[in-house]
Each structure stands twice: as structure tokens, then as C-alpha cells.
Design a protein around this motif. Sequence first.
Motif, PDB file in Angstrom:
ATOM      1  N   LEU A  86      24.005 -51.250 -22.680  1.00  0.00           N
ATOM      2  CA  LEU A  86      22.701 -50.647 -22.934  1.00  0.00           C
ATOM      3  C   LEU A  86      21.691 -51.320 -22.011  1.00  0.00           C
ATOM      4  N   PRO A  87      20.736 -50.560 -21.464  1.00  0.00           N
ATOM      5  CA  PRO A  87      19.839 -51.139 -20.461  1.00  0.00           C
ATOM      6  C   PRO A  87      18.861 -52.140 -21.050  1.00  0.00           C
ATOM      7  N   ASN A  88      18.601 -53.218 -20.298  1.00  0.00           N
ATOM      8  CA  ASN A  88      17.456 -54.069 -20.610  1.00  0.00           C
ATOM      9  C   ASN A  88      16.189 -53.264 -20.345  1.00  0.00           C
ATOM     10  N   LEU A  89      15.168 -53.474 -21.159  1.00  0.00           N
ATOM     11  CA  LEU A  89      13.913 -52.752 -20.978  1.00  0.00           C
ATOM     12  C   LEU A  89      12.871 -53.660 -20.338  1.00  0.00           C
ATOM     13  N   LEU A  90      12.186 -53.136 -19.350  1.00  0.00           N
ATOM     14  CA  LEU A  90      11.119 -53.889 -18.717  1.00  0.00           C
ATOM     15  C   LEU A  90       9.934 -54.038 -19.664  1.00  0.00           C
ATOM     16  N   PHE A  91       9.627 -52.961 -20.397  1.00  0.00           N
ATOM     17  CA  PHE A  91       8.514 -52.988 -21.348  1.00  0.00           C
ATOM     18  C   PHE A  91       9.039 -52.612 -22.730  1.00  0.00           C
ATOM     19  N   ASP A  92       8.579 -53.336 -23.748  1.00  0.00           N
ATOM     20  CA  ASP A  92       8.893 -52.914 -25.107  1.00  0.00           C
ATOM     21  C   ASP A  92       7.589 -52.477 -25.769  1.00  0.00           C
ATOM     22  N   VAL A  93       7.221 -53.074 -26.890  1.00  0.00           N
ATOM     23  CA  VAL A  93       6.007 -52.609 -27.564  1.00  0.00           C
ATOM     24  C   VAL A  93       4.755 -53.265 -26.999  1.00  0.00           C
ATOM     25  N   ARG A  94       4.913 -54.226 -26.082  1.00  0.00           N
ATOM     26  CA  ARG A  94       3.751 -54.930 -25.557  1.00  0.00           C
ATOM     27  C   ARG A  94       3.104 -54.160 -24.411  1.00  0.00           C
ATOM     28  N   MET A 174      10.402 -42.172 -12.399  1.00  0.00           N
ATOM     29  CA  MET A 174      11.775 -42.163 -12.921  1.00  0.00           C
ATOM     30  C   MET A 174      12.191 -43.601 -13.177  1.00  0.00           C
ATOM     31  N   VAL A 175      12.177 -44.022 -14.435  1.00  0.00           N
ATOM     32  CA  VAL A 175      12.396 -45.436 -14.744  1.00  0.00           C
ATOM     33  C   VAL A 175      13.810 -45.903 -14.402  1.00  0.00           C
ATOM     34  N   GLN A 176      14.743 -44.963 -14.217  1.00  0.00           N
ATOM     35  CA  GLN A 176      16.088 -45.387 -13.800  1.00  0.00           C
ATOM     36  C   GLN A 176      16.038 -46.167 -12.487  1.00  0.00           C
ATOM     37  N   LEU A 177      15.022 -45.893 -11.660  1.00  0.00           N
ATOM     38  CA  LEU A 177      14.905 -46.611 -10.399  1.00  0.00           C
ATOM     39  C   LEU A 177      14.560 -48.081 -10.612  1.00  0.00           C
ATOM     40  N   ILE A 178      13.937 -48.408 -11.733  1.00  0.00           N
ATOM     41  CA  ILE A 178      13.668 -49.810 -12.064  1.00  0.00           C
ATOM     42  C   ILE A 178      14.977 -50.568 -12.230  1.00  0.00           C
ATOM     43  N   HIS A 179      16.007 -49.880 -12.716  1.00  0.00           N
ATOM     44  CA  HIS A 179      17.297 -50.512 -12.992  1.00  0.00           C
ATOM     45  C   HIS A 179      18.276 -50.394 -11.832  1.00  0.00           C
ATOM     46  N   ALA A 207      14.335 -59.433  -3.812  1.00  0.00           N
ATOM     47  CA  ALA A 207      13.854 -58.138  -3.330  1.00  0.00           C
ATOM     48  C   ALA A 207      13.532 -57.205  -4.490  1.00  0.00           C
ATOM     49  N   HIS A 208      14.328 -57.266  -5.541  1.00  0.00           N
ATOM     50  CA  HIS A 208      14.092 -56.462  -6.738  1.00  0.00           C
ATOM     51  C   HIS A 208      12.740 -56.840  -7.350  1.00  0.00           C
ATOM     52  N   ARG A 209      12.484 -58.143  -7.454  1.00  0.00           N
ATOM     53  CA  ARG A 209      11.202 -58.604  -8.002  1.00  0.00           C
ATOM     54  C   ARG A 209      10.040 -58.098  -7.158  1.00  0.00           C
ATOM     55  N   ARG A 210      10.171 -58.216  -5.856  1.00  0.00           N
ATOM     56  CA  ARG A 210       9.096 -57.755  -4.969  1.00  0.00           C
ATOM     57  C   ARG A 210       8.876 -56.251  -5.120  1.00  0.00           C
TER      58      ARG A 210
END
Length: 221
Positions: A86-94, A174-179, A207-210
Motif C-alpha cells: 500500500l502506498p505511503n502518503l505524502l499528506f494525511d490529515v495535516r 496526478m499524485v501517482q507521479l509523486i510515487h 533527486a526525488h526530494r528536489r
Amino acid sequence: MPSPTQHAAGQPSGAARRTPRNRRLPAHERRDQILDAALHEFSERGFGAARMDDIAARAGLSKGGLYAHFDSKSAVFQALMRRMLLPNLLFDVRPPAQPSLAALVDGFLENAYARLEDDRFIRTLHLLIAEGPRVRQAIEDWRADHLRLLHSQQAMVRRAVEGGALRDSALTDMVQLIHAPILLAAVLRMLQSDEHVRDVMPRLRAAHRRLLLELLTPDPA
């Protein structure tokens, strides 16, 4: 790279592979033990040929003990997918600004790349690729959970863009690009030598962080 579905040379078989009966464990530890045993069985035999009896024996349980945790082989397979894929989420309820976007990005990357170091992640991903097309019903719930999380993340990102907390970019379209770089990292781990992975992984993570910070940080103007 040899497939996990192939037997390793010299690996003991049958009763010699089985784990002795174990002391009483907390439910979450026992569940993990069962899933580790199932990962071995599914990888060696394939989903169709793997038996609940063999999963139980490898986990050091009776068959009844196994059924106390999972009511079917499909349920075990689904739980394997949920545990590692299952994917880690960059943002949750915050809100993205609390804490800072950089802190959220760093936490997201720490969790995601740490999971890549767990050999069970790569083996489970390999199992999904090898067996997924043949066991679609067995992974239906996992697929639904995966899509639900991504849809939830997409809605949260869209609200953050509308509120000015994130920049409107290809990543928020497209949030899939974040992953995507994490999936690239997983493929590299499956296909490339350990030496190559050790060399490229820190650069990929940087590079991902940048990428995330440059395309998600709001424009001051």
C-alpha cells in the motif's frame, strides 16, 4: 536474477523447511510470522499450488491455528499485498504547511526508501507481478484499498492547491507521479546489481526530494 518462484539450490524441502512450534506470540507478531511463511510458500510454489497446510507448518502452527487468523488462502494473499504494497502518503490529515512542506517530504521519503530496504517488499512486489494476472480475485480488496488511498491523496492535494498551500503542477495533476521514483527504485533493486543500487539509490532519493520540493512549493508571487 533468478525468480523467487524457483527453488534455491540446496534448499531443504518438506518438513526440514518447517518452523518448529512457537511460543505464544502477540497477535500482530503471529500475523507477521504467518505472512512471512506465506511469502515463502507463494514465491516457491505459486499461489495455485501453495497450500494452507504448508503455510501453517512453515509458520509453526496447526492448520486450525492458521485459520484463526485467516479464513482462506486469498485472505492471506491480500494481507501480504496490504502489508508491503500500500502506498505511503505524502499528506494525511495535516495541512501541508504544518509542519513545513520540507519536513513532510523528508518524512515521506524516509518511510518509502526504508521500506525499499526490506527484502520482503521486493519479494512481495515480484510475487504480485508474477501471480497477479492469475489471481485477480484474490487481490481485489488490496487493489480497491490502493486506489482509495490514491484518490484520497488526490483530493487532499487538489484542496491544498486551491488553498494556495501547494503549487499547481504535474505532480498535483496526478499524485501517482509523486510515487513514481519509488517504483523506479524498486525496479532497480530487482534488476540491477547490489553495487549499482548502492551507488544510484542516494542520488535517486536526492533527486526525488528536489523534484517534490521544486514542483510542490508554492510560488511566492
